[in-house]
Scaffold this active site. Sequence first.
Site, mmCIF file in Angstrom:
data_model
loop_
_atom_site.group_PDB
_atom_site.id
_atom_site.type_symbol
_atom_site.label_atom_id
_atom_site.label_comp_id
_atom_site.label_asym_id
_atom_site.label_seq_id
_atom_site.Cartn_x
_atom_site.Cartn_y
_atom_site.Cartn_z
ATOM 1 N N TYR A 150 -11.005 3.410 15.325
ATOM 2 C CA TYR A 150 -10.043 3.903 14.338
ATOM 3 C C TYR A 150 -9.980 5.424 14.348
ATOM 4 O O TYR A 150 -8.900 6.019 14.446
ATOM 5 C CB TYR A 150 -10.431 3.378 12.960
ATOM 6 C CG TYR A 150 -9.550 3.852 11.828
ATOM 7 C CD1 TYR A 150 -8.291 3.299 11.627
ATOM 8 C CD2 TYR A 150 -9.977 4.838 10.945
ATOM 9 C CE1 TYR A 150 -7.475 3.727 10.581
ATOM 10 C CE2 TYR A 150 -9.186 5.265 9.895
ATOM 11 C CZ TYR A 150 -7.931 4.706 9.719
ATOM 12 O OH TYR A 150 -7.135 5.132 8.692
ATOM 13 N N GLY B 264 0.774 -1.233 0.000
ATOM 14 C CA GLY B 264 0.000 0.000 0.000
ATOM 15 C C GLY B 264 0.806 1.282 0.000
ATOM 16 O O GLY B 264 1.841 1.404 -0.666
ATOM 17 N N ILE B 265 0.310 2.266 0.750
ATOM 18 C CA ILE B 265 0.924 3.588 0.772
ATOM 19 C C ILE B 265 2.373 3.500 1.226
ATOM 20 O O ILE B 265 3.256 4.176 0.677
ATOM 21 C CB ILE B 265 0.125 4.540 1.680
ATOM 22 C CG1 ILE B 265 -1.274 4.809 1.080
ATOM 23 C CG2 ILE B 265 0.866 5.859 1.861
ATOM 24 C CD1 ILE B 265 -2.166 5.640 1.991
#
Length: 287
Positions: A155, A17-18
């Site tokens: 989150y 991912g990032i």
Amino acid sequence: MPAPADRVALVTGTSSGIGLHTAVGLARAGLHVVATMRNPSRSDRLRQAATDAGVDVEVRRLDVTDAAGAETCVAEVLADHGRVDVLVNNAGQGHVATLEHLSDADLQSQLDVNYLGVARLTRLVLPAMRSAGGGRIVSVTSVGGAVGQPFADAYCGAKFAVEGLMQSLAPVAARFGIDVSVVEPAAVSSDFVSNIDPRLLDAGASPPDDAADAYADLSKAYLDRTTATFARAQSPQDAAAVVVEAATTDSPRFRWQTSPTAHAFAGLSLSDLDGSRVIAETSSWVR
């Protein structure tokens, strides 16, 4: 600021991912990249992406929730390279569930990865950056660090905490030449569904209870909307490009969004002094 070839960047959460694309992007910008992950045996994708880009990255083990391990990792990087000029706090973990379905352990897990891990790594690199007279700390948060969202209670709580921590640290760190930034992606192509509490997907997966029944319709509306959102999500490559810019720009700023969608959504909260606009918007998600 030292020339790119002399700068060392430490990036967390780089197995996918990032984080993966940030590590490669910083290496392409000329920095020496120490790419960390919990399990270096999962580094194949990163190494292949680096090879494809014609750059090298150094892979090391780092679990941001392991205080002793984090201290050892940073100390070894400093011993081997003499400096950490850029820290990118990217390691993170999502969890989708409403508060009645979240145990204390669930809440603690989100804090450990998304907040305490960020604080820990930042604290560990600050002495070397102060001694060097400068540095750059970039924390990948989320639009969920600016806008609370249904079924993202744990989150968003952890991401809000990170933003508060970094915004408080920024003016103090700046007195030592250290720039502090947060990067707020919106939906990014990921394994989002794997982070959803199974009780939201199938009430029959666990013994029926009042809470499961009460939230069934709300969770279905939320999941339908969110699944559609992630179907048109930003690519991790594009999001990472903004992280790289935040880490290397000559004109740093505190807050960055990775897309027009993220910009508009974060702005909804940041200009909402009484909270009514955010609540009106997110209430529509569970209708």
